[in-house]
Design a protein around this motif. Structure first.
Motif, mmCIF file in Angstrom:
data_model
loop_
_atom_site.group_PDB
_atom_site.id
_atom_site.type_symbol
_atom_site.label_atom_id
_atom_site.label_comp_id
_atom_site.label_asym_id
_atom_site.label_seq_id
_atom_site.Cartn_x
_atom_site.Cartn_y
_atom_site.Cartn_z
ATOM 1 N N TRP A 149 10.749 2.367 -50.796
ATOM 2 C CA TRP A 149 9.531 3.405 -50.936
ATOM 3 C C TRP A 149 8.442 2.759 -50.230
ATOM 4 O O TRP A 149 7.681 1.902 -50.859
ATOM 5 N N THR A 163 4.181 4.086 -48.950
ATOM 6 C CA THR A 163 3.322 4.976 -48.321
ATOM 7 C C THR A 163 2.149 3.838 -47.823
ATOM 8 O O THR A 163 1.709 3.005 -48.437
ATOM 9 N N LYS A 182 4.893 7.374 -44.403
ATOM 10 C CA LYS A 182 5.502 7.539 -45.709
ATOM 11 C C LYS A 182 7.042 7.153 -45.256
ATOM 12 O O LYS A 182 7.596 8.042 -44.477
ATOM 13 N N GLN A 232 11.359 8.334 -48.403
ATOM 14 C CA GLN A 232 11.112 9.087 -49.551
ATOM 15 C C GLN A 232 11.466 10.478 -49.197
ATOM 16 O O GLN A 232 11.513 11.380 -50.266
#
Length: 221
Positions: free
Chosen positions: A38, A40, A103, A106
């Motif tokens: 994950w 960002t 991102k 996700q």
């Protein structure tokens, strides 16, 4: 990675970090593991920079902030919104340089939509006095939009138990006791507050996606 807490990051004040790919820099905002999981981040491609072909096991979401981002499928100028679903692959590059909000990993497995949306061609909807919205994408409990807030207007935030994320693209906004300037990233949990625009604001907004993870412990890779 504690998604149950609120997080406020002034991205503009961060320093660019080198990536494993020459000419590609980044500012990590949340990261599960060093080079996967994950993520960002804000990513900068210097002119002529490229990545080798690679797959996104759990998808990739991109908002082009500046310049033109490209891959073998096309060229995407500033204001483009892209979604590459789980299992997709591409060979990204930028001839003249670009800056992206990215991102990674996700998306839900059921989210199979490939999307390349030129935002300037879309229509906006009035939400309340001084607040308009451009819906970008929805899938199950996840909803992504751009929100324009006039100076002096208020935007309710985190009004449900699924949290939300904001990336402030333009203007200044006060959230609780915090004053956030352009290029700030905000991740809200369950608190129900309001954002009060100090100047005309433009925000990328995602709601509904964090609720699935409030009880999940981050996994190490």
């Amino acid at each position: 990675m504690d998604r149950s807490t609120n997080l406020f990051i002034d991205v503009e004040s961060m320093h660019w970090q080198e990536s494993p790919h020459p000419g590609v820099l980044r500012k990590p905002l949340e990261r599960e593991a060093a080079e996967h999981g994950w993520v960002t981040s804000v990513v900068k491609y210097l002119p002529g920079a490229s990545f080798h072909g690679h797959e996104h096991p759990k998808g990739e979401e991109i908002l082009v902030l500046d310049g033109t981002f490209s891959d073998e499928n096309g060229h995407y100028p500033a204001g483009s919104y892209l979604r590459n679903p789980p299992g997709s692959s591409h060979v990204p590059f930028s001839d003249h340089g670009c800056v992206l909000f990215v991102k990674l990993n996700q998306m839900q497995a059921s989210d199979t939509t490939q999307l390349a949306l030129p935002l300037l061609e879309q229509s906006w909807t009035q939400l309340s006095e001084g607040v308009t919205e451009l819906e970008l994408y929805t899938h199950n409990d996840e909803r992504v939009s751009l929100v324009s807030v006039d100076a002096g207007a208020s935007l309710p935030l985190a009004a449900q138990d699924f949290g939300e994320e904001l990336f402030l693209l333009k203007g200044n906004i006060k959230i609780g006791e915090r004053f956030m300037r352009a290029f700030s990233w905000i991740r809200m949990a369950r608190d129900q507050v309001a954002g009060h625009a100090q100047h005309d604001c433009l925000l990328w907004r995602k709601t509904g996606s964090l609720g699935r993870y409030f009880t999940d412990a981050p996994t190490s890779a």
